[in-house]
Motif scaffolding. Structure first.
Motif, PDB file in Angstrom:
ATOM      1  N   ASP A 168     -63.130 -21.606 -61.139  1.00  0.00           N
ATOM      2  CA  ASP A 168     -62.831 -22.477 -60.004  1.00  0.00           C
ATOM      3  C   ASP A 168     -64.007 -23.364 -59.613  1.00  0.00           C
ATOM      4  O   ASP A 168     -63.845 -24.271 -58.780  1.00  0.00           O
TER       5      ASP A 168
ATOM      6  N   ARG B  76     -67.071 -26.200 -59.974  1.00  0.00           N
ATOM      7  CA  ARG B  76     -67.177 -27.524 -60.603  1.00  0.00           C
ATOM      8  C   ARG B  76     -68.639 -27.930 -60.684  1.00  0.00           C
ATOM      9  O   ARG B  76     -69.285 -28.120 -59.663  1.00  0.00           O
ATOM     10  N   PRO B  77     -69.201 -27.982 -61.915  1.00  0.00           N
ATOM     11  CA  PRO B  77     -68.501 -27.744 -63.170  1.00  0.00           C
ATOM     12  C   PRO B  77     -68.201 -26.254 -63.374  1.00  0.00           C
ATOM     13  O   PRO B  77     -68.936 -25.400 -62.872  1.00  0.00           O
ATOM     14  N   ALA B  78     -67.142 -25.988 -64.110  1.00  0.00           N
ATOM     15  CA  ALA B  78     -66.753 -24.609 -64.362  1.00  0.00           C
ATOM     16  C   ALA B  78     -67.782 -23.929 -65.258  1.00  0.00           C
ATOM     17  O   ALA B  78     -68.387 -24.559 -66.142  1.00  0.00           O
TER      18      ALA B  78
END
Length: 436
Positions: free
Chosen positions: A205, A207-209
């Motif tokens: 979940d 960002r970035p993953a």
């Protein structure tokens, strides 16, 4: 004037253990006096579990006992059952307040306030899109610290109510994880256990993953703690990258708990698991190849709807072939509001218990066989604070999660000790300290 005396009672998993430690930390900071469950208390906080109907029954018993033993106290129920079914919990006559998961400020306010309002405070479980840690630093009677790095679950296995109780999957930012591990190390902990409702989904979940392997590598590179342990990771989330980090990082313990739930493909489909037996066998073999001395644990459910005798025999055969060294085995217990509770073809009453007993015997035999391979080896034991109740010896766990008892002074509690292992006829190995 000192604050109220508060007893915290915890039911359920390691995530709840962490949450209770966080609650205790916040209440202590607010001036409350934390007391044992059997000591006089002004407030009793019950951190509930709801994974099965039996777990809910256990909460009812704890609440009733709390009311008997603390007739003048306010009783607050929080945790998974409070979140998933606040009206059910609120209907218990002994309960004064129902506080949902993630409502820490409200929980503290309810404990310390002379006239707390409202009686029920629960927000929709799937609403939160992030979570924050509350910096638990004290784990009573524990030499290992737990750190929740992930909350919630998006898998929706048919037998599980947890996605509705814990909400969507969300992860603690890596920067915060590093800060928390460093703080726990500064408190003197020698081992930190990374835990989560769906730990293998960590970072998806963000960002970035990122992935769980990235987090573990990041922590290992910083050498923040002597021992870093993972809790439960599903079979399809165990990959070469994660195992490579575990193999190469001296601080990461060679131990994995990989919940299979069943060894039959039809049953796995009914459970809505994300793997089949072929993939599970591949990943288990990969673990054993990369981590030859690792304890490999699992969870198994016996008597799931649709598991006929042939399916159960396939599960027995599958488990017997795998490098599993211990297991938590449960007869299927229906949980209302889950898909599985509505599935047909449920085995006859008592059949689940019989099958669970057979699986336990098999897994017990495999555990003893594995422990015999460790006989005579040297290992590092993290000694716990309490002694073994039967023998009076010190007790602890090796890096690969072997339970050990050994002679030695109380001064070794909380310390890592080099030992030589000796296998017996039970699941706990004996050891003697190796003189440097």
């Amino acid at each position: 004037m000192s604050g109220p005396r508060v007893a915290i009672v915890t039911l359920g998993c390691k995530v709840n253990t962490y949450d209770s430690a966080s609650i205790g930390q916040r209440l202590g900071d607010a001036g409350c006096r934390l007391v044992a469950a059997d000591a006089p208390a002004d407030v009793v906080v019950v951190n509930s579990c709801t994974v099965t109907e039996r777990a809910c029954a256990d909460v009812r018993k704890v609440v009733a006992r709390a009311r008997r033993e603390h007739p003048g106290a306010r009783i607050i129920v929080t945790g998974c059952w409070a979140q998933a079914a606040p009206s059910e919990v609120g209907a218990l006559g002994a309960v004064d307040h129902v506080i949902g998961i993630g409502r820490m400020d409200r929980l503290v306010e309810t404990v310390v306030s002379a006239a707390p309002q409202p009686r029920v405070d629960v927000e929709p479980s799937r609403a939160p899109r992030a979570f924050s840690t509350y910096g638990a630093r004290v784990f009573p009677e524990q030499t290992r610290a737990f750190l929740k790095v992930q909350e919630g679950c998006d898998l929706f296995c048919t037998f599980c109510i947890v996605p509705m109780a814990r909400g969507r999957s969300r992860s603690l930012e890596p920067r915060r994880v590093v800060e928390e591990v460093a703080a726990l190390a500064a408190q003197g902990f020698e081992e930190v256990v990374l835990t989560g409702v769906h730990l293998g989904g960590y970072g998806e979940d963000l960002r970035p993953a990122i992935r769980l392997a990235d987090l573990v590598e990041m922590l290992a590179e910083r050498a923040l703690i002597p021992r870093l342990r993972l809790s439960s990771v599903d079979p399809h989330e165990v990959d070469e990258r994660l195992l490579g980090v575990m193999r190469d990082a001296p601080s990461v313990c060679d131990h994995l708990h990989v919940p299979l739930q069943s060894g039959d493909d039809d049953v796995l489909r009914r459970m809505r698991r994300r793997y089949d037996t072929a993939l599970a066998a591949e990943r288990l073999a990969m673990i054993r190849a990369e981590l030859p001395q690792a304890h490999i644990g699992t969870d198994l459910i016996a008597g799931f709807p649709g598991e006929d005798e042939a399916a159960f025999e396939r599960t027995l055969a599958f488990v017997a072939e795998q490098p599993i060294t211990y297991a938590h085995v449960f007869p299927y217990s229906p949980r209302r509001a889950t898909t599985a509770a509505k599935l047909p073809d449920r085995p006859a009453p008592g059949e689940g218990r019989r099958r669970a007993a057979q699986l336990r015997r098999l897994c017990g035999e495999r555990q003893l066989a594995f422990l015999r391979t460790l006989d005579g080896m040297e290992a590092e034991v993290l000694v716990e604070r309490g002694r073994d109740s039967r023998s009076g010896l010190l007790r602890g766990y090796t890096r690969n999660y072997t339970r050990v008892v050994l002679p030695g002074p109380d001064a070794w509690a909380g310390r890592r000790v080099r030992v030589r292992l000796s296998a017996g006829d039970g699941p706990v190995m004996h050891a003697v300290a190796v003189v440097p």
